[in-house]
Motif scaffolding. Structure first.
Motif, PDB file in Angstrom:
ATOM      1  N   UNK A   1       0.836  -1.214   0.000  1.00 14.03           N
ATOM      2  CA  UNK A   1       0.000   0.000   0.000  1.00 14.03           C
ATOM      3  C   UNK A   1       0.866   1.256   0.000  1.00 14.03           C
ATOM      4  N   UNK A   2       1.948   1.239   0.798  1.00 15.71           N
ATOM      5  CA  UNK A   2       2.838   2.403   0.847  1.00 15.71           C
ATOM      6  C   UNK A   2       3.496   2.648  -0.507  1.00 15.71           C
ATOM      7  N   UNK A   3       3.917   1.580  -1.164  1.00 19.11           N
ATOM      8  CA  UNK A   3       4.539   1.738  -2.475  1.00 19.11           C
ATOM      9  C   UNK A   3       3.560   2.309  -3.486  1.00 19.11           C
ATOM     10  N   UNK A   4       2.336   1.826  -3.465  1.00 18.12           N
ATOM     11  CA  UNK A   4       1.317   2.334  -4.386  1.00 18.12           C
ATOM     12  C   UNK A   4       1.001   3.800  -4.080  1.00 18.12           C
ATOM     13  N   UNK A   5       0.880   4.110  -2.771  1.00 13.56           N
ATOM     14  CA  UNK A   5       0.579   5.494  -2.388  1.00 13.56           C
ATOM     15  C   UNK A   5       1.731   6.413  -2.770  1.00 13.56           C
ATOM     16  N   UNK A   6       2.975   5.914  -2.610  1.00 14.98           N
ATOM     17  CA  UNK A   6       4.143   6.720  -2.973  1.00 14.98           C
ATOM     18  C   UNK A   6       4.163   6.978  -4.475  1.00 14.98           C
ATOM     19  N   UNK A   7       3.834   5.967  -5.241  1.00 13.62           N
ATOM     20  CA  UNK A   7       3.769   6.144  -6.702  1.00 13.62           C
ATOM     21  C   UNK A   7       2.710   7.158  -7.081  1.00 13.62           C
TER      22      UNK A   7
ATOM     23  N   UNK B   1       1.534   9.479  -5.108  1.00 13.11           N
ATOM     24  CA  UNK B   1       1.932  10.784  -4.584  1.00 13.11           C
ATOM     25  C   UNK B   1       2.913  11.463  -5.527  1.00 13.11           C
ATOM     26  N   UNK B   2       3.858  10.715  -6.058  1.00 12.77           N
ATOM     27  CA  UNK B   2       4.814  11.292  -7.019  1.00 12.77           C
ATOM     28  C   UNK B   2       4.086  11.841  -8.242  1.00 12.77           C
ATOM     29  N   UNK B   3       3.109  11.070  -8.731  1.00 16.84           N
ATOM     30  CA  UNK B   3       2.344  11.538  -9.898  1.00 16.84           C
ATOM     31  C   UNK B   3       1.540  12.781  -9.555  1.00 16.84           C
ATOM     32  N   UNK B   4       0.856  12.760  -8.399  1.00 14.89           N
ATOM     33  CA  UNK B   4       0.033  13.911  -8.004  1.00 14.89           C
ATOM     34  C   UNK B   4       0.882  15.155  -7.781  1.00 14.89           C
ATOM     35  N   UNK B   5       2.057  14.967  -7.178  1.00 18.98           N
ATOM     36  CA  UNK B   5       2.925  16.119  -6.924  1.00 18.98           C
ATOM     37  C   UNK B   5       3.430  16.701  -8.245  1.00 18.98           C
ATOM     38  N   UNK B   6       3.785  15.832  -9.193  1.00 19.57           N
ATOM     39  CA  UNK B   6       4.242  16.319 -10.498  1.00 19.57           C
ATOM     40  C   UNK B   6       3.116  17.045 -11.233  1.00 19.57           C
ATOM     41  N   UNK B   7       1.899  16.462 -11.158  1.00 18.59           N
ATOM     42  CA  UNK B   7       0.745  17.093 -11.806  1.00 18.59           C
ATOM     43  C   UNK B   7       0.442  18.447 -11.172  1.00 18.59           C
ATOM     44  N   UNK B   8       0.492  18.508  -9.840  1.00 15.58           N
ATOM     45  CA  UNK B   8       0.211  19.757  -9.127  1.00 15.58           C
ATOM     46  C   UNK B   8       1.245  20.829  -9.474  1.00 15.58           C
ATOM     47  N   UNK B   9       2.499  20.430  -9.613  1.00 17.36           N
ATOM     48  CA  UNK B   9       3.560  21.388  -9.948  1.00 17.36           C
ATOM     49  C   UNK B   9       3.348  21.950 -11.343  1.00 17.36           C
TER      50      UNK B   9
END
Length: 340
Positions: free
Chosen positions: A308-314, A316-324
């Motif tokens: 679950x942590x690995x999926x959430x981290x993946x 999160x990386x996508x969401x952070x890149x999209x937000x930026x």
């Protein structure tokens, strides 16, 4: 949740920006209309200015509105920047926390896997030990039972043979005492009958056997000559032999009793030791079994949490890149609005 809230706020900001742009367009059109009107009818405007000296200049009012819009867009930009900075901070700390959690989970999985292998091997060894202890205890019980049965048999044989020897010795003692006194009346009693039987059963020389048999068969009708002493000598020799046999028999019996008692004590201790080991290792076997169950459950939980942590981290990386990327586009749009 933070990503969802930020996304919702972004949509609201975009709608507000769109409304502001529409308002700005209307204001610009109104401004152009007023400028055209002022160029065509300057006198009218001058007259209207004189007549409406107490009212605000329309162009000034438009400029004021544009300044208010500029201030609002700037304030909204600061607010969005604050929210964006918070989200980026969460991206950095969240990524670090998730990475640390994943690393800790990997270490725990390796440790639990090793512990599970050790516990499984220990359980197998305990099962083997328990089987061995049970077999050894059964063997000890069987050996003790056989030894007890043999001892009872030997004791019965000794009781019978020692009783016969004692009876024979007693009969020989009576016969010797009677003959020393010159009496032969015992020959018609049970003592005489036993002597006759001993003459047959005992290991005697042919001469002694013949002399004793002749005495036992004729002694009752003839006077016994004590001076000869031969019969008494034979009887005493028979008595000594039987006493010696009885002593050896008794010594053998006593040694057998001692050996049995020692064997019984040793086997009893062995049986008790195996019983204690079985009880102790059975308890340990149960505890190790519970540990194995707990380790398997812990491994399963840790593996699921790490996944679950690995999926959430993946995500999160996508969401952070999209937000930026959205923030960069929004900042560019806001700059264009402020320039306009």
């Amino acid at each position: 949740q933070g990503s969802g809230s930020a996304s919702g706020g972004n949509q609201t900001d975009q709608r507000s920006a769109a409304n502001l742009r529409a308002m700005a367009a209307r204001v610009v059109r109104s401004t152009l209309a007023w400028c055209s009107l002022a160029a065509v009818a300057g006198e009218t405007i001058s007259r209207a200015h004189i007549e409406s000296s107490s009212s605000a200049n329309p162009i000034r009012r438009v400029v004021g509105m544009l300044q208010m819009m500029q201030e609002k867009v700037t304030a909204e930009g600061k607010k969005e920047k604050e929210l964006f900075d918070r989200f980026m901070c969460y991206c950095k700390t969240g990524t670090g926390d998730l990475s640390a959690s994943i690393s800790a989970a990997e270490s725990k999985i390796a440790q639990d896997t090793s512990s599970l292998e050790q516990a499984t091997a220990q359980k197998a060894q305990l099962e083997q030990d328990l089987e061995s202890h049970k077999q050894d205890r059964a063997d000890a019980k069987e050996a003790l039972a056989k030894a007890k049965a043999l001892r009872e048999k030997e004791a019965a044989v000794y009781a019978k043979e020692s009783s016969e020897h004692k009876t024979n010795i007693a009969a020989l003692g009576k016969a010797i005492a009677a003959l020393d006194k010159g009496m032969t009346g015992f020959l018609q009693t049970s003592t005489g009958a036993r002597l006759r039987q001993l003459t047959i059963n005992m290991d005697l020389s042919s001469a002694d056997r013949d002399m004793l048999s002749a005495f036992l068969s004729t002694g009752a009708s003839q006077e016994y000559a004590p001076a000869s002493g031969q019969i008494v000598g034979i009887l005493k020799q028979m008595k000594d032999t039987m006493e010696k046999d009885l002593a050896e028999m008794t010594s053998t019996e006593e040694a057998a009793i001692k050996d049995f008692e020692e064997l019984s004590v040793a086997k009893t201790k062995e049986i008790e030791a195996h019983g204690a080991a079985i009880e102790s290792k059975t308890e340990r076997h149960g505890k190790v079994g519970l540990e194995i169950v707990a380790l398997k459950e812990d491994l399963d939980d840790t593996s699921k949490a790490m996944s679950d942590d690995k999926k959430f981290l993946e995500d999160l990386d996508k969401n952070c890149a999209t937000k930026k990327q959205e923030w960069e586009e929004r900042s560019s749009t806001r700059a264009d609005e402020l320039v306009a």
